[in-house]
Design an enzyme around this catalytic site. Structure first.
Site, PDB file in Angstrom:
ATOM      1  N   ARG A 238       0.865  -1.174   0.000  1.00 37.40           N
ATOM      2  CA  ARG A 238       0.000   0.000   0.000  1.00 37.40           C
ATOM      3  C   ARG A 238       0.901   1.222   0.000  1.00 37.40           C
ATOM      4  O   ARG A 238       1.927   1.257   0.704  1.00 37.40           O
ATOM      5  CB  ARG A 238      -0.905   0.032   1.238  1.00 37.40           C
ATOM      6  N   GLU A 267      -3.363   7.703  -4.155  1.00 37.35           N
ATOM      7  CA  GLU A 267      -3.802   7.223  -5.469  1.00 37.35           C
ATOM      8  C   GLU A 267      -5.054   7.971  -5.912  1.00 37.35           C
ATOM      9  O   GLU A 267      -5.922   8.218  -5.088  1.00 37.35           O
ATOM     10  CB  GLU A 267      -4.070   5.711  -5.395  1.00 37.35           C
ATOM     11  N   HIS A 285      -1.221   0.343  -9.809  1.00 38.00           N
ATOM     12  CA  HIS A 285      -1.832  -0.624  -8.873  1.00 38.00           C
ATOM     13  C   HIS A 285      -2.381  -1.866  -9.601  1.00 38.00           C
ATOM     14  O   HIS A 285      -3.589  -2.097  -9.663  1.00 38.00           O
ATOM     15  CB  HIS A 285      -2.943   0.051  -8.049  1.00 38.00           C
TER      16      HIS A 285
END
Ligand code: DGY
Length: 337
Positions: A238, A267, A285
Protein backbone atom coordinates in the site's frame (compact mmCIF):
# COMPACT_ATOMS: atom_id res chain seq x y z
CA UNK A 1 -33.82 -15.50 -1.81
CA UNK A 2 -33.92 -11.86 -2.89
CA UNK A 3 -31.56 -9.48 -1.18
CA UNK A 4 -30.89 -5.86 -1.91
CA UNK A 5 -27.25 -5.87 -3.02
CA UNK A 6 -25.07 -3.11 -4.46
CA UNK A 7 -21.80 -3.53 -6.37
CA UNK A 8 -19.73 -0.34 -6.36
CA UNK A 9 -18.17 -0.90 -9.81
CA UNK A 10 -18.22 -3.44 -12.62
CA UNK A 11 -16.40 -6.63 -11.55
CA UNK A 12 -15.78 -9.86 -13.51
CA UNK A 13 -18.88 -11.64 -14.82
CA UNK A 14 -18.32 -14.85 -12.86
CA UNK A 15 -19.04 -12.94 -9.65
CA UNK A 16 -22.06 -11.16 -11.10
CA UNK A 17 -23.40 -14.62 -11.98
CA UNK A 18 -23.08 -15.68 -8.33
CA UNK A 19 -24.97 -12.57 -7.21
CA UNK A 20 -27.69 -13.10 -9.82
CA UNK A 21 -28.14 -16.71 -8.83
CA UNK A 22 -27.87 -16.39 -5.05
CA UNK A 23 -29.28 -12.92 -4.34
CA UNK A 24 -31.95 -12.66 -7.02
CA UNK A 25 -30.05 -9.80 -8.66
CA UNK A 26 -28.10 -6.70 -7.70
CA UNK A 27 -27.56 -3.10 -8.65
CA UNK A 28 -24.21 -1.89 -9.89
CA UNK A 29 -22.51 1.46 -10.43
CA UNK A 30 -23.27 2.06 -14.12
CA UNK A 31 -20.11 4.12 -14.74
CA UNK A 32 -16.72 2.74 -15.71
CA UNK A 33 -15.10 4.65 -12.86
CA UNK A 34 -15.17 4.62 -9.09
CA UNK A 35 -18.40 6.05 -7.74
CA UNK A 36 -18.03 9.55 -6.34
CA UNK A 37 -18.57 9.99 -2.63
CA UNK A 38 -22.01 11.50 -3.21
CA UNK A 39 -23.00 8.67 -5.57
CA UNK A 40 -21.80 6.06 -3.12
CA UNK A 41 -23.58 7.62 -0.14
CA UNK A 42 -26.78 7.58 -2.14
CA UNK A 43 -26.31 4.17 -3.75
CA UNK A 44 -25.76 2.19 -0.53
CA UNK A 45 -29.04 3.37 1.07
CA UNK A 46 -31.21 0.50 2.25
CA UNK A 47 -28.88 -2.26 1.03
CA UNK A 48 -28.53 -5.63 2.72
CA UNK A 49 -24.96 -5.94 1.50
CA UNK A 50 -22.36 -4.22 -0.64
CA UNK A 51 -19.52 -5.60 -2.75
CA UNK A 52 -16.90 -2.86 -2.53
CA UNK A 53 -13.40 -2.11 -3.79
CA UNK A 54 -10.21 -0.71 -2.33
CA UNK A 55 -11.02 2.63 -3.98
CA UNK A 56 -14.21 3.01 -1.90
CA UNK A 57 -13.91 4.69 1.48
CA UNK A 58 -16.21 2.72 3.73
CA UNK A 59 -16.35 4.80 6.89
CA UNK A 60 -18.89 5.35 9.62
CA UNK A 61 -20.77 7.97 7.59
CA UNK A 62 -21.16 5.53 4.71
CA UNK A 63 -22.31 2.75 7.01
CA UNK A 64 -24.86 5.11 8.54
CA UNK A 65 -26.04 5.98 5.03
CA UNK A 66 -26.42 2.27 4.21
CA UNK A 67 -28.78 1.99 7.16
CA UNK A 68 -29.71 -0.65 9.69
CA UNK A 69 -30.41 -3.46 7.19
CA UNK A 70 -26.83 -3.54 6.03
CA UNK A 71 -25.20 -6.78 7.10
CA UNK A 72 -21.96 -6.91 5.12
CA UNK A 73 -19.29 -5.05 3.15
CA UNK A 74 -17.47 -7.61 1.02
CA UNK A 75 -14.22 -6.01 -0.13
CA UNK A 76 -12.73 -7.33 -3.37
CA UNK A 77 -9.15 -7.08 -2.10
CA UNK A 78 -6.97 -8.73 0.48
CA UNK A 79 -6.22 -5.31 2.00
CA UNK A 80 -9.11 -3.64 3.80
CA UNK A 81 -7.54 -0.39 4.96
CA UNK A 82 -10.29 1.41 3.01
CA UNK A 83 -12.81 0.20 5.59
CA UNK A 84 -13.23 1.53 9.12
CA UNK A 85 -13.24 -1.87 10.78
CA UNK A 86 -13.94 -0.53 14.26
CA UNK A 87 -17.01 1.33 13.00
CA UNK A 88 -18.24 -1.78 11.17
CA UNK A 89 -17.78 -3.91 14.28
CA UNK A 90 -19.54 -1.33 16.43
CA UNK A 91 -22.47 -1.40 14.03
CA UNK A 92 -22.51 -5.20 13.82
CA UNK A 93 -21.58 -5.15 10.12
CA UNK A 94 -19.45 -7.98 8.76
CA UNK A 95 -16.37 -7.12 6.70
CA UNK A 96 -14.74 -9.66 4.41
CA UNK A 97 -11.66 -9.70 2.17
CA UNK A 98 -10.12 -11.95 -0.51
CA UNK A 99 -6.91 -13.50 0.81
CA UNK A 100 -4.90 -16.25 -0.87
CA UNK A 101 -6.27 -16.06 -4.41
CA UNK A 102 -4.04 -13.14 -5.39
CA UNK A 103 -0.87 -14.22 -3.62
CA UNK A 104 1.03 -15.70 -6.55
CA UNK A 105 -0.13 -13.08 -9.06
CA UNK A 106 1.00 -10.24 -6.79
CA UNK A 107 4.30 -11.98 -6.10
CA UNK A 108 4.85 -12.28 -9.87
CA UNK A 109 4.27 -8.56 -10.24
CA UNK A 110 6.72 -7.65 -7.49
CA UNK A 111 9.35 -9.57 -9.44
CA UNK A 112 8.31 -7.93 -12.70
CA UNK A 113 8.95 -4.53 -11.11
CA UNK A 114 12.23 -5.70 -9.65
CA UNK A 115 13.47 -6.87 -13.04
CA UNK A 116 12.11 -3.84 -14.86
CA UNK A 117 13.88 -1.33 -12.65
CA UNK A 118 17.15 -3.23 -12.10
CA UNK A 119 17.64 -3.96 -15.80
CA UNK A 120 16.19 -0.63 -16.98
CA UNK A 121 13.63 -2.35 -19.20
CA UNK A 122 11.14 0.51 -19.43
CA UNK A 123 13.79 3.14 -20.10
CA UNK A 124 15.44 0.98 -22.75
CA UNK A 125 12.13 0.17 -24.41
CA UNK A 126 11.33 3.89 -24.67
CA UNK A 127 14.76 4.58 -26.15
CA UNK A 128 14.35 1.80 -28.73
CA UNK A 129 10.81 2.85 -29.73
CA UNK A 130 11.95 6.45 -30.12
CA UNK A 131 14.32 5.24 -32.85
CA UNK A 132 17.34 6.39 -30.88
CA UNK A 133 19.26 3.09 -30.99
CA UNK A 134 22.12 3.23 -33.45
CA UNK A 135 23.61 -0.16 -32.55
CA UNK A 136 25.03 -2.19 -29.66
CA UNK A 137 27.22 -0.30 -27.24
CA UNK A 138 29.33 -1.55 -24.34
CA UNK A 139 28.06 1.11 -21.94
CA UNK A 140 24.39 1.18 -22.87
CA UNK A 141 21.75 0.83 -20.16
CA UNK A 142 23.98 -0.86 -17.63
CA UNK A 143 21.85 -2.16 -14.78
CA UNK A 144 22.33 -4.26 -11.67
CA UNK A 145 22.56 -8.04 -11.33
CA UNK A 146 19.70 -9.80 -9.66
CA UNK A 147 21.22 -13.28 -9.39
CA UNK A 148 23.48 -13.70 -6.40
CA UNK A 149 22.25 -10.50 -4.71
CA UNK A 150 20.44 -10.03 -1.40
CA UNK A 151 16.66 -9.77 -1.30
CA UNK A 152 15.07 -8.09 1.72
CA UNK A 153 11.40 -8.91 2.27
CA UNK A 154 9.52 -6.64 4.65
CA UNK A 155 6.49 -8.57 5.89
CA UNK A 156 6.51 -12.33 5.38
CA UNK A 157 2.80 -13.05 5.10
CA UNK A 158 1.48 -15.02 2.14
CA UNK A 159 2.70 -12.61 -0.53
CA UNK A 160 6.05 -11.88 1.10
CA UNK A 161 6.74 -15.61 1.39
CA UNK A 162 5.72 -16.20 -2.25
CA UNK A 163 8.08 -13.41 -3.36
CA UNK A 164 10.94 -14.83 -1.28
CA UNK A 165 10.46 -18.39 -2.57
CA UNK A 166 10.82 -17.16 -6.15
CA UNK A 167 14.37 -16.04 -5.37
CA UNK A 168 15.73 -19.58 -5.19
CA UNK A 169 16.38 -19.85 -8.91
CA UNK A 170 18.44 -16.66 -8.71
CA UNK A 171 20.62 -17.99 -5.89
CA UNK A 172 19.89 -14.98 -3.72
CA UNK A 173 20.43 -14.49 -0.03
CA UNK A 174 17.09 -13.69 1.58
CA UNK A 175 16.53 -11.55 4.66
CA UNK A 176 13.07 -10.84 6.02
CA UNK A 177 11.29 -8.98 8.78
CA UNK A 178 8.17 -10.34 10.38
CA UNK A 179 6.85 -10.81 13.89
CA UNK A 180 7.09 -14.57 13.29
CA UNK A 181 9.71 -17.02 12.06
CA UNK A 182 8.44 -18.56 8.82
CA UNK A 183 9.25 -22.25 8.32
CA UNK A 184 8.97 -21.99 4.50
CA UNK A 185 11.64 -19.32 4.56
CA UNK A 186 13.89 -21.20 6.97
CA UNK A 187 13.85 -24.03 4.41
CA UNK A 188 15.45 -21.77 1.79
CA UNK A 189 18.01 -20.48 4.27
CA UNK A 190 16.40 -17.06 4.73
CA UNK A 191 17.16 -15.15 7.92
CA UNK A 192 14.70 -13.13 9.98
CA UNK A 193 16.44 -9.89 10.94
CA UNK A 194 15.53 -6.46 12.36
CA UNK A 195 14.38 -3.89 9.78
CA UNK A 196 17.54 -1.79 10.00
CA UNK A 197 19.73 -4.83 9.35
CA UNK A 198 17.59 -5.74 6.32
CA UNK A 199 17.80 -2.19 4.95
CA UNK A 200 21.56 -1.98 5.36
CA UNK A 201 22.27 -5.36 3.73
CA UNK A 202 19.73 -5.78 0.96
CA UNK A 203 20.19 -5.04 -2.74
CA UNK A 204 16.43 -5.27 -3.28
CA UNK A 205 13.95 -4.32 -0.58
CA UNK A 206 10.40 -5.45 -1.27
CA UNK A 207 7.43 -4.44 0.91
CA UNK A 208 4.56 -6.80 1.78
CA UNK A 209 2.92 -5.47 4.93
CA UNK A 210 -0.71 -4.40 5.27
CA UNK A 211 -1.47 -0.73 5.85
CA UNK A 212 -2.25 -0.32 9.55
CA UNK A 213 -1.31 2.58 11.84
CA UNK A 214 2.00 0.90 12.73
CA UNK A 215 3.06 0.54 9.08
CA UNK A 216 2.15 4.05 7.85
CA UNK A 217 5.45 5.60 6.68
CA UNK A 218 7.31 2.51 7.82
CA UNK A 219 9.80 3.51 5.15
CA UNK A 220 10.65 7.19 5.49
CA UNK A 221 13.73 9.38 5.10
CA UNK A 222 15.60 7.62 7.92
CA UNK A 223 14.96 4.13 6.56
CA UNK A 224 15.84 5.19 3.00
CA UNK A 225 19.12 6.59 4.31
CA UNK A 226 19.89 3.17 5.78
CA UNK A 227 19.65 1.51 2.35
CA UNK A 228 22.69 1.03 0.14
CA UNK A 229 23.11 3.64 -2.63
CA UNK A 230 23.01 0.70 -5.06
CA UNK A 231 19.78 -0.75 -3.66
CA UNK A 232 16.24 -0.73 -5.07
CA UNK A 233 12.90 -0.39 -3.30
CA UNK A 234 9.88 -2.32 -4.58
CA UNK A 235 6.40 -1.57 -3.25
CA UNK A 236 3.35 -3.63 -4.17
CA UNK A 237 1.63 -3.35 -0.76
CA UNK A 238 0.00 0.00 0.00
CA UNK A 239 1.34 3.43 -0.92
CA UNK A 240 1.20 5.07 2.52
CA UNK A 241 3.63 2.47 3.88
CA UNK A 242 6.29 4.59 2.14
CA UNK A 243 6.75 8.32 2.67
CA UNK A 244 6.55 9.09 -1.04
CA UNK A 245 7.98 12.62 -0.81
CA UNK A 246 11.00 11.22 1.04
CA UNK A 247 11.34 8.52 -1.62
CA UNK A 248 11.28 11.09 -4.43
CA UNK A 249 14.04 13.04 -2.66
CA UNK A 250 16.15 9.89 -2.18
CA UNK A 251 15.70 8.89 -5.83
CA UNK A 252 16.43 12.39 -7.09
CA UNK A 253 19.63 12.62 -5.09
CA UNK A 254 20.55 9.02 -6.09
CA UNK A 255 20.73 8.03 -2.43
CA UNK A 256 19.21 4.75 -3.58
CA UNK A 257 19.51 3.28 -7.08
CA UNK A 258 15.86 3.07 -7.98
CA UNK A 259 12.34 2.01 -7.17
CA UNK A 260 9.59 -0.10 -8.65
CA UNK A 261 6.17 1.10 -7.54
CA UNK A 262 2.69 -0.33 -7.96
CA UNK A 263 1.04 1.70 -5.20
CA UNK A 264 1.07 5.37 -4.18
CA UNK A 265 0.42 7.42 -1.12
CA UNK A 266 -2.48 9.36 -2.64
CA UNK A 267 -3.80 7.22 -5.47
CA UNK A 268 -4.25 8.02 -8.27
CA UNK A 269 -1.91 11.04 -7.90
CA UNK A 270 1.85 10.50 -7.70
CA UNK A 271 3.97 12.64 -5.37
CA UNK A 272 5.37 15.73 -7.02
CA UNK A 273 8.43 14.92 -9.13
CA UNK A 274 8.01 11.13 -9.07
CA UNK A 275 7.17 10.60 -12.71
CA UNK A 276 10.01 12.83 -13.89
CA UNK A 277 12.59 10.43 -12.50
CA UNK A 278 14.29 7.87 -14.73
CA UNK A 279 15.29 5.51 -11.94
CA UNK A 280 11.74 4.53 -11.08
CA UNK A 281 9.21 2.27 -12.76
CA UNK A 282 5.64 3.29 -11.92
CA UNK A 283 2.60 1.18 -12.74
CA UNK A 284 -1.03 1.81 -11.74
CA UNK A 285 -1.83 -0.62 -8.87
CA UNK A 286 -1.80 -3.81 -10.95
CA UNK A 287 -0.64 -6.36 -8.35
CA UNK A 288 -3.57 -8.72 -8.80
CA UNK A 289 -4.44 -7.66 -12.34
CA UNK A 290 -4.79 -10.86 -14.31
CA UNK A 291 -8.12 -12.01 -15.65
CA UNK A 292 -8.00 -15.28 -13.71
CA UNK A 293 -7.04 -13.69 -10.41
CA UNK A 294 -9.46 -10.78 -10.58
CA UNK A 295 -12.22 -13.28 -11.41
CA UNK A 296 -11.28 -15.42 -8.39
CA UNK A 297 -11.20 -12.35 -6.15
CA UNK A 298 -14.59 -11.18 -7.37
CA UNK A 299 -16.19 -14.60 -6.94
CA UNK A 300 -14.69 -14.85 -3.46
CA UNK A 301 -16.11 -11.45 -2.54
CA UNK A 302 -19.53 -12.44 -3.90
CA UNK A 303 -19.48 -15.73 -1.99
CA UNK A 304 -18.45 -13.96 1.21
CA UNK A 305 -21.37 -11.58 0.76
CA UNK A 306 -23.86 -14.38 0.10
CA UNK A 307 -22.73 -16.33 3.18
CA UNK A 308 -23.13 -13.24 5.35
CA UNK A 309 -26.61 -12.54 4.00
CA UNK A 310 -27.63 -16.14 4.68
CA UNK A 311 -26.61 -15.70 8.29
CA UNK A 312 -23.61 -17.98 7.88
CA UNK A 313 -20.06 -17.16 8.86
CA UNK A 314 -18.36 -15.89 5.67
CA UNK A 315 -15.16 -17.77 4.86
CA UNK A 316 -13.02 -14.62 4.87
CA UNK A 317 -14.42 -12.62 7.73
CA UNK A 318 -12.01 -10.02 9.12
CA UNK A 319 -14.07 -8.89 12.12
CA UNK A 320 -15.26 -12.17 13.68
CA UNK A 321 -15.99 -10.38 16.93
CA UNK A 322 -19.24 -9.21 15.32
CA UNK A 323 -20.53 -12.76 15.52
CA UNK A 324 -21.63 -14.04 18.89
CA UNK A 325 -19.20 -16.40 20.63
CA UNK A 326 -16.56 -16.07 17.90
CA UNK A 327 -13.00 -16.02 19.19
CA UNK A 328 -11.72 -12.44 19.12
CA UNK A 329 -8.27 -13.25 17.79
CA UNK A 330 -8.86 -15.18 14.56
CA UNK A 331 -8.78 -12.27 12.16
CA UNK A 332 -5.70 -13.61 10.45
CA UNK A 333 -2.16 -12.37 10.44
CA UNK A 334 -1.66 -8.66 10.17
CA UNK A 335 2.06 -9.26 9.85
CA UNK A 336 2.07 -9.57 6.09
CA UNK A 337 -0.35 -10.09 3.27
C1 DGY B 1 -5.45 -6.09 -2.71
O1 DGY B 1 -6.16 -7.08 -2.89
O2 DGY B 1 -5.35 -5.57 -1.60
C2 DGY B 1 -4.70 -5.59 -3.87
O3 DGY B 1 -4.06 -4.41 -3.62
C3 DGY B 1 -5.59 -5.51 -5.09
O4 DGY B 1 -4.77 -5.65 -6.17
Amino acid sequence: MAWNVYVTRRIPDAALEVLRRECGGFEMNPHDRAATRAELLDAVKGRDGVVCLLTDTIDDELMAAAGPRCRVFANMAVGYDNIDLAAATRRGILVTNTPGVLTETTADLAWALLFAVARRIVEADGYFRAGRWTGWGPMQFLGHDIHGSTLGVIGAGRIGVAVALRSVGFRMRVLYTDPQERAELARIGASRVPLEHLLRESDFVTIHVPLVPATRHLIGARELSQMKPTAYLINTSRGPVVDEAALVAALKEKRIAGAGLDVYENEPSPASGLTELENVVCIPHLGSATLATRSRMAVMAAENLVAALRGERPPNLVNPEVLPAAPADDRGATAGR
